[in-house]
Design an enzyme around this catalytic site. Structure first.
Site, PDB file in Angstrom:
ATOM      1  N   HIS A  69      41.272  -8.040  12.035  1.00 18.80           N
ATOM      2  CA  HIS A  69      41.843  -6.694  11.868  1.00 18.80           C
ATOM      3  C   HIS A  69      41.305  -5.735  12.938  1.00 18.80           C
ATOM      4  O   HIS A  69      42.084  -5.045  13.618  1.00 18.80           O
ATOM      5  CB  HIS A  69      41.498  -6.185  10.464  1.00 18.80           C
ATOM      6  N   GLU A  70      39.996  -5.709  13.089  1.00 16.32           N
ATOM      7  CA  GLU A  70      39.410  -4.736  14.023  1.00 16.32           C
ATOM      8  C   GLU A  70      39.799  -5.044  15.469  1.00 16.32           C
ATOM      9  O   GLU A  70      40.039  -4.123  16.262  1.00 16.32           O
ATOM     10  CB  GLU A  70      37.889  -4.712  13.863  1.00 16.32           C
ATOM     11  N   HIS A 111      42.925  -3.464  16.370  1.00 21.23           N
ATOM     12  CA  HIS A 111      42.764  -2.085  16.869  1.00 21.23           C
ATOM     13  C   HIS A 111      42.294  -2.103  18.319  1.00 21.23           C
ATOM     14  O   HIS A 111      42.766  -1.322  19.147  1.00 21.23           O
ATOM     15  CB  HIS A 111      41.724  -1.336  16.029  1.00 21.23           C
ATOM     16  N   HIS A 117      47.163   1.006  12.040  1.00 21.92           N
ATOM     17  CA  HIS A 117      47.372   0.500  10.684  1.00 21.92           C
ATOM     18  C   HIS A 117      48.858   0.444  10.359  1.00 21.92           C
ATOM     19  O   HIS A 117      49.658   1.187  10.916  1.00 21.92           O
ATOM     20  CB  HIS A 117      46.663   1.396   9.664  1.00 21.92           C
TER      21      HIS A 117
END
Lengths: 443, 82
Positions: free
Chosen positions: A123-124, A127, A133
């Protein structure tokens, strides 16, 4: 505030774990390996390349920090916020990724309270390469922690995330947008600790129809493999006729772009002219390039010159490269190269003798023969003949789907019996070696 | 025990601000937010979180707010700071 989408202008990005978790059960090598695999999830499908460096100038600096760590995003102890990363850009923190060192970071743990480091890292890093998101419940970029995502070596990004990252960087040249990445080989990549004995990251599913007692909506040879469709599910056999999994896969999760409420298909075939795959349901059809539906579909089956009412079966006959459609006791011959129906059809009398007058579906197979399916049985018409081979019909379940006689006869039979089949003396010799069943399992 | 009714919306102000659903506090009005803004923010959060949209801080909404998550905000700023 979350900025508009940004992306790296370069394609080679360096990374480094600058600080490791201080009181974690995870060793440094495991943390580094998990970071490697979490980045690899993204580089597998995009033109991005990540390489680990030792110096202090890595594009993606990874830290395990506590509380206020001077970046404007203080951590808050166990729970709450668990990690964050900075979007691409010219700022010196761009790409940096921070994990809350107060979390109980885990890997392949049964501890429900722990925080799966691989899942959070994927997930990170999303980014860190420019993704914001998203509300989609299946997405790895949903802001909420949703638990472990399984084996890092086999993790496949949800479709929404693939599309979004492709919009930023395009598709990696060596990768088909629809292909599932191969499981990584340990010899080329960092080693991860093995799973504890008697544990599985993927629970067994017990859903879907029983392959041993059902009859099929559609059967097709696609890219040399056999696909048996039933309801919302399908089974897949390799070119060697080995069942890939006893459990069926979901049609809508594999063939992207069909209506979410589609509960079955009528017929499927692969076009010989361009190897696109055509799905029929009712009066409509969809054309797929690999696993993705082409734009502009569904279209009416009148495009083929077929009348309303749908088709029961569709297949391309190797003998003349023509496509045959069947509905009730009628059949049509279609030229996929010319994209037009041959004159003189429909016809009531089929070319092939000894097959039923109505079909569930039909397909060509790599042995050159044509196979016709109806109910729980099938008929084989060898190449260069026009009559079903003696000894047919035979059981679909037994010959194609690795079922014993008892299983195919008993509607309540469970897949779990397959392993016990040899003991019952109902052994399929065509798929046995030295008394053991030979299965090929991809997942 | 479980709350019997909707919670005080101000309970979620800090959370909604931190994750982009409410604009940062205005230096003139301090922490005051209008009820309408709060309701809109809760609605947006519920939509983004896949919850039933009620516009109030119900139990499911509070539960999702307690779920571990990424620190980055969910929504881009919709209006500039004054």
């Amino acid at each position: 505030q979350a900025p508009a989408a940004t992306r790296w202008s370069k394609r080679n990005l360096s990374w480094r774990v600058r600080t490791f978790p201080r009181e974690s059960q995870l060793g440094h090598d495991t943390v580094r390996a998990l970071m490697y695999y979490a980045l690899k999830v993204w580089s597998d499908i995009t033109p991005l390349n990540f390489h680990e460096v030792a110096g202090s100038h890595a594009d993606i600096q990874i830290d395990f920090s506590k509380a206020d760590h001077s970046d404007g995003y203080p951590f808050d102890g166990p729970g709450g916020t668990v990690a964050h990363a900075f979007f691409p850009g010219d700022h010196h923190t761009a790409g940096d990724t921070h994990f809350d060192d107060d979390e109980s970071w885990t890997f392949r743990s049964s501890d429900a309270q722990g925080m799966d480091l691989f899942a959070v890292a994927v997930h990170e890093f999303g980014h860190a390469i420019g993704l914001t998101h998203i509300a989609a419940l299946d997405s790895i970029m949903r802001p909420y922690y949703q638990g472990p995502v399984g084996d890092p070596l086999k993790y496949d990004l949800p479709y929404e995330d693939k599309v979004r990252i492709w919009q930023l960087y395009g598709v990696r040249e060596s990768v088909s947008p629809t292909a599932k990445p191969e499981a990584s080989q340990a010899e080329d990549h960092p080693l991860l600790p093995e799973l504890p004995a008697n544990r599985s990251t993927i629970p067994l599913r017990r859903e879907g129809p029983n392959r041993c007692s059902t009859h099929f909506d559609a059967v097709a040879q696609i890219r040399g493999e056999a696909f048996f469709f039933k309801g919302k599910y399908f089974w897949r056999l390799t070119r060697n006729k080995h069942l890939v999994s006893l459990q069926p896969a979901q049609i809508l999760r594999f063939w992207r772009g069909l209506p979410p409420n589609m509960d079955s298909v009528d017929a499927v075939y692969e076009r010989t002219s361009d190897h696109k795959i055509v799905f029929f349901k009712g009066d409509r059809y969809w054309v797929f390039k690999d696993n993705n539906v082409e734009e502009g579909y569904p279209r009416p089956i009148s495009d083929f010159g077929l009348p309303p009412g749908g088709v029961d079966a569709a297949f391309s006959w190797a003998h003349n490269d023509k496509t045959y459609f069947f509905k009730d006791n009628l059949y049509w011959r279609y030229d996929d190269h010319e994209r037009r129906m041959d004159p003189g059809y429909p016809s009531e009398a089929t070319l092939w003798k000894g097959i039923p007058s109505t079909l569930d579906d039909a397909m060509r197979w790599s042995d050159g023969a044509t196979y016709f399916f109806r109910g729980k049985e099938y008929w084989k018409v060898p190449d260069s003949t026009l009559e079903a081979e003696p000894g047919f019909p035979r059981s679909i379940a037994r010959d194609w789907l690795v079922c014993g006689d008892m299983q195919s006869d008993a509607p309540e039979a469970e897949e779990g019996r397959a392993g016990a089949r040899a003991k019952q003396g109902k052994h399929d010799e065509s798929r046995s070696e030295n008394g053991y069943e030979v299965c090929s399992c991809s997942s | 025990g479980p709350a019997s009714g909707p919670a005080d919306p101000s309970l979620g102000v800090e959370w909604l601000t931190r994750f982009g659903y409410l604009p940062p506090p205005d230096p003139v009005t301090g922490q005051l937010q209008t009820q309408e803004e709060l309701t809109k923010a809760i609605t947006a959060m519920q939509q983004f979180g896949g919850l039933e949209v009620t516009g109030v801080l119900d139990e499911a909404t509070l539960e999702l707010m307690k779920t571990p998550r990424c620190s980055l905000p969910d929504l881009a700023a919709t209006r500039a700071k004054r």
